[in-house]
Motif scaffolding. Structure first.
Motif, mmCIF file in Angstrom:
data_model
loop_
_atom_site.group_PDB
_atom_site.id
_atom_site.type_symbol
_atom_site.label_atom_id
_atom_site.label_comp_id
_atom_site.label_asym_id
_atom_site.label_seq_id
_atom_site.Cartn_x
_atom_site.Cartn_y
_atom_site.Cartn_z
ATOM 1 N N LYS A 213 12.789 -8.844 -53.189
ATOM 2 C CA LYS A 213 11.639 -8.942 -54.096
ATOM 3 C C LYS A 213 12.186 -9.093 -55.508
ATOM 4 O O LYS A 213 12.965 -8.261 -55.970
ATOM 5 C CB LYS A 213 10.738 -7.710 -53.981
ATOM 6 C CG LYS A 213 9.441 -7.866 -54.772
ATOM 7 C CD LYS A 213 9.533 -7.256 -56.137
ATOM 8 C CE LYS A 213 8.395 -7.640 -57.040
ATOM 9 N NZ LYS A 213 8.378 -6.845 -58.274
ATOM 10 N N GLY B 198 11.489 -9.270 -59.442
ATOM 11 C CA GLY B 198 10.419 -8.715 -60.271
ATOM 12 C C GLY B 198 10.375 -9.262 -61.671
ATOM 13 O O GLY B 198 11.271 -9.963 -62.133
ATOM 14 N N GLY B 199 9.269 -8.867 -62.278
ATOM 15 C CA GLY B 199 8.957 -9.009 -63.697
ATOM 16 C C GLY B 199 9.733 -10.038 -64.477
ATOM 17 O O GLY B 199 9.541 -11.246 -64.329
ATOM 18 N N ASP C 164 5.370 -5.881 -54.935
ATOM 19 C CA ASP C 164 6.194 -4.835 -54.309
ATOM 20 C C ASP C 164 5.602 -4.450 -52.951
ATOM 21 O O ASP C 164 6.324 -4.220 -51.978
ATOM 22 C CB ASP C 164 6.234 -3.568 -55.178
ATOM 23 C CG ASP C 164 7.137 -3.738 -56.391
ATOM 24 O OD1 ASP C 164 7.789 -4.787 -56.510
ATOM 25 O OD2 ASP C 164 7.176 -2.807 -57.221
ATOM 26 N N PHE D 286 15.487 -6.195 -60.163
ATOM 27 C CA PHE D 286 14.847 -6.345 -61.472
ATOM 28 C C PHE D 286 15.914 -6.324 -62.554
ATOM 29 O O PHE D 286 17.093 -6.548 -62.271
ATOM 30 C CB PHE D 286 13.726 -5.314 -61.651
ATOM 31 C CG PHE D 286 14.148 -3.858 -61.695
ATOM 32 C CD1 PHE D 286 15.234 -3.388 -60.981
ATOM 33 C CD2 PHE D 286 13.424 -2.944 -62.457
ATOM 34 C CE1 PHE D 286 15.595 -2.037 -61.031
ATOM 35 C CE2 PHE D 286 13.777 -1.611 -62.515
ATOM 36 C CZ PHE D 286 14.871 -1.161 -61.793
ATOM 37 N N GLU D 287 15.513 -6.063 -63.814
ATOM 38 C CA GLU D 287 16.475 -6.225 -64.905
ATOM 39 C C GLU D 287 17.277 -4.955 -65.206
ATOM 40 O O GLU D 287 18.162 -4.972 -66.038
ATOM 41 C CB GLU D 287 15.760 -6.755 -66.160
ATOM 42 C CG GLU D 287 14.756 -5.821 -66.802
ATOM 43 C CD GLU D 287 13.393 -5.785 -66.106
ATOM 44 O OE1 GLU D 287 13.245 -6.346 -64.998
ATOM 45 O OE2 GLU D 287 12.481 -5.157 -66.679
ATOM 46 N N LYS D 288 16.967 -3.862 -64.512
ATOM 47 C CA LYS D 288 17.740 -2.628 -64.717
ATOM 48 C C LYS D 288 18.732 -2.453 -63.567
ATOM 49 O O LYS D 288 18.611 -3.108 -62.533
ATOM 50 C CB LYS D 288 16.799 -1.430 -64.765
ATOM 51 C CG LYS D 288 15.661 -1.612 -65.768
ATOM 52 C CD LYS D 288 15.499 -0.436 -66.677
ATOM 53 C CE LYS D 288 14.742 -0.871 -67.914
ATOM 54 N NZ LYS D 288 14.029 0.160 -68.576
ATOM 55 N N GLY E 127 19.166 -0.038 -61.508
ATOM 56 C CA GLY E 127 18.719 0.743 -60.354
ATOM 57 C C GLY E 127 17.725 1.775 -60.843
ATOM 58 O O GLY E 127 17.150 1.626 -61.923
ATOM 59 N N VAL E 128 17.518 2.828 -60.053
ATOM 60 C CA VAL E 128 16.697 3.941 -60.529
ATOM 61 C C VAL E 128 17.588 4.743 -61.477
ATOM 62 O O VAL E 128 18.694 5.147 -61.107
ATOM 63 C CB VAL E 128 16.194 4.821 -59.368
ATOM 64 C CG1 VAL E 128 15.292 5.927 -59.904
ATOM 65 C CG2 VAL E 128 15.448 3.978 -58.345
ATOM 66 N N LEU E 129 17.118 4.917 -62.687
ATOM 67 C CA LEU E 129 17.948 5.528 -63.735
ATOM 68 C C LEU E 129 17.526 6.975 -63.987
ATOM 69 O O LEU E 129 16.337 7.305 -63.962
ATOM 70 C CB LEU E 129 17.809 4.734 -65.040
ATOM 71 C CG LEU E 129 18.104 3.230 -64.933
ATOM 72 C CD1 LEU E 129 17.774 2.525 -66.249
ATOM 73 C CD2 LEU E 129 19.562 2.988 -64.560
ATOM 74 N N ILE F 149 11.211 11.951 -64.228
ATOM 75 C CA ILE F 149 12.290 10.962 -64.374
ATOM 76 C C ILE F 149 11.829 9.601 -63.838
ATOM 77 O O ILE F 149 12.099 8.563 -64.431
ATOM 78 C CB ILE F 149 13.561 11.458 -63.651
ATOM 79 C CG1 ILE F 149 14.150 12.618 -64.466
ATOM 80 C CG2 ILE F 149 14.584 10.340 -63.465
ATOM 81 C CD1 ILE F 149 15.205 13.409 -63.765
ATOM 82 N N VAL F 150 11.108 9.670 -62.726
ATOM 83 C CA VAL F 150 10.561 8.433 -62.170
ATOM 84 C C VAL F 150 9.107 8.312 -62.611
ATOM 85 O O VAL F 150 8.312 9.216 -62.391
ATOM 86 C CB VAL F 150 10.646 8.462 -60.629
ATOM 87 C CG1 VAL F 150 9.750 7.416 -60.025
ATOM 88 C CG2 VAL F 150 12.070 8.249 -60.192
ATOM 89 N N GLN F 151 8.798 7.217 -63.275
ATOM 90 C CA GLN F 151 7.421 7.028 -63.756
ATOM 91 C C GLN F 151 7.118 5.534 -63.885
ATOM 92 O O GLN F 151 7.959 4.705 -63.581
ATOM 93 C CB GLN F 151 7.242 7.741 -65.089
ATOM 94 C CG GLN F 151 8.380 7.456 -66.049
ATOM 95 C CD GLN F 151 8.191 8.110 -67.384
ATOM 96 O OE1 GLN F 151 7.196 7.890 -68.039
ATOM 97 N NE2 GLN F 151 9.161 8.920 -67.792
ATOM 98 N N GLY G 36 6.177 1.761 -63.499
ATOM 99 C CA GLY G 36 6.297 0.809 -62.395
ATOM 100 C C GLY G 36 7.238 1.282 -61.294
ATOM 101 O O GLY G 36 7.186 0.793 -60.168
ATOM 102 N N MET G 37 8.143 2.214 -61.634
ATOM 103 C CA MET G 37 9.114 2.686 -60.642
ATOM 104 C C MET G 37 8.461 3.560 -59.567
ATOM 105 O O MET G 37 8.935 3.627 -58.441
ATOM 106 C CB MET G 37 10.221 3.460 -61.368
ATOM 107 C CG MET G 37 11.411 3.800 -60.538
ATOM 108 S SD MET G 37 12.042 2.466 -59.521
ATOM 109 C CE MET G 37 12.806 1.429 -60.756
ATOM 110 N N LYS H 260 6.967 1.561 -56.724
ATOM 111 C CA LYS H 260 8.102 0.886 -56.075
ATOM 112 C C LYS H 260 8.782 1.843 -55.095
ATOM 113 O O LYS H 260 9.080 1.488 -53.969
ATOM 114 C CB LYS H 260 9.099 0.449 -57.153
ATOM 115 C CG LYS H 260 9.893 -0.788 -56.801
ATOM 116 C CD LYS H 260 10.875 -1.154 -57.896
ATOM 117 C CE LYS H 260 10.280 -1.778 -59.132
ATOM 118 N NZ LYS H 260 9.651 -3.077 -58.909
#
Ligand code: ADP
Length: 267
Positions: free
Chosen positions: A8, A10-11, A171, A193-195, A197-199, A225-227, A229-230, A233
């Motif tokens: 997938k 993304g964005g 997603d 996506f452009e990051k 991973g999960v940061l 920590i996760v908020q 669009g994440m 996902k």
């Protein structure tokens, strides 16, 4: 079972020719069966602006009124989808661009009114308009195409079986498609996506969490920590794992060819 990689994209990646081209080159090098799901929200917003169709966003989600449905159908099902298919053809990938209405691939129903907490703290019933919640992915037809060597490219549109297209989260299309195909293939689902991973810290691209279990996910949400669009996902990812998808990876579009990169999710 044969291996199938579902990517997938993304964005921001789809919006820039350089990043899209780079991603599609890496995608074309993935061995075995593959399938691509794309988004395109920013392209739709730009086209709506050019056409003078104002967009309403509630809690970061687009309200899809009748005119906006026309825009997303043109942009996702037409412009973005065919651009990706044409680029993949230059890379030797025999891509077939599809919406959920084509071959009756993905059936959905219009999302019922949702109670949403507004910025001012009040709760209101929101009608997101022509937005689809998925009922069924036709795994037989899709699986047969894939087994014949076709590489499906799915746009984020489904249909309600009563003549209307519905705007559908990309997603969710990726996770529901992965779940449906897990009966037949060894499915690896990658959200890129452009990051990186999960940061742990959304501002620090080096703070990638290498692996997350379901319990750890609950704690990451509680700690804030996760908020954004994440959140959906990861919810989509864990339902895919619960439903038999072997591997789910969230990673940078530049790293889809690096096995250990990004965040790997497990039970
Ligand atoms: P896309 O359409 O690109 O797939 P979304 O916008 O739906 O992506 O979700 C990804 C976004 O989630 C990131 O761009 C980032 O702003 C946000 N986010 C929130 N929490 C995190 C986190 N812990 N790690 C990485 N991204 C996060």
């Amino acid at each position: 079972m044969e291996q199938l990689t579902i990517v997938k994209v993304g964005g921001a990646i789809v919006e820039s020719d350089d990043s899209l081209n780079n991603l599609l080159s890496k995608f074309s090098n993935i061995p075995g069966h593959k399938l691509l799901v794309h988004g395109g929200g920013r392209s739709a917003t730009k086209m709506a602006e050019r056409l003078g169709i104002s967009q309403t966003m509630i809690g970061g989600r687009r309200v899809t009124d009748a005119e906006t449905l026309q825009v997303v159908t043109m942009v996702y099902g037409g412009l973005v989808n065919k651009h990706i298919v044409a680029l993949l053809q230059t890379k030797g990938v025999n891509a077939l661009g599809l919406t959920g209405a084509d071959l009756n691939l993905i059936q959905s129903h219009k999302r019922p009114l949702k109670k949403v907490k507004m910025d001012d703290g009040t709760v209101q019933e929101v009608d997101y308009g022509f937005v689809g919640d998925i009922d069924k992915v036709n795994a037989d037809i899709l699986g047969n195409l894939i087994s014949q060597g076709v590489v499906p490219v799915l746009s984020p549109l489904t249909h309600d079986c009563m003549g209307s297209m519905l705007n559908t989260n990309a997603d969710t299309i990726a996770s529901e498609t992965a779940i449906a195909l897990a009966q037949r293939f060894n499915v690896r689902l990658m959200y890129c996506f452009e990051k990186n991973g999960v940061l742990l810290n959304a501002e620090d691209d080096e703070s990638v969490i290498p692996s997350i279990t379901k319990n750890e996910f609950t704690s990451l949400v509680e700690r804030g920590i996760v908020q954004g669009g994440m959140l959906p996902k990861l919810e989509n990812s864990f339902s895919a794992i619960d439903a038999g998808v072997k591997t789910v990876i969230i990673t940078n579009a530049n790293n889809i060819d690096i096995e250990d990169a990004g965040t790997h999710l497990s039970k």
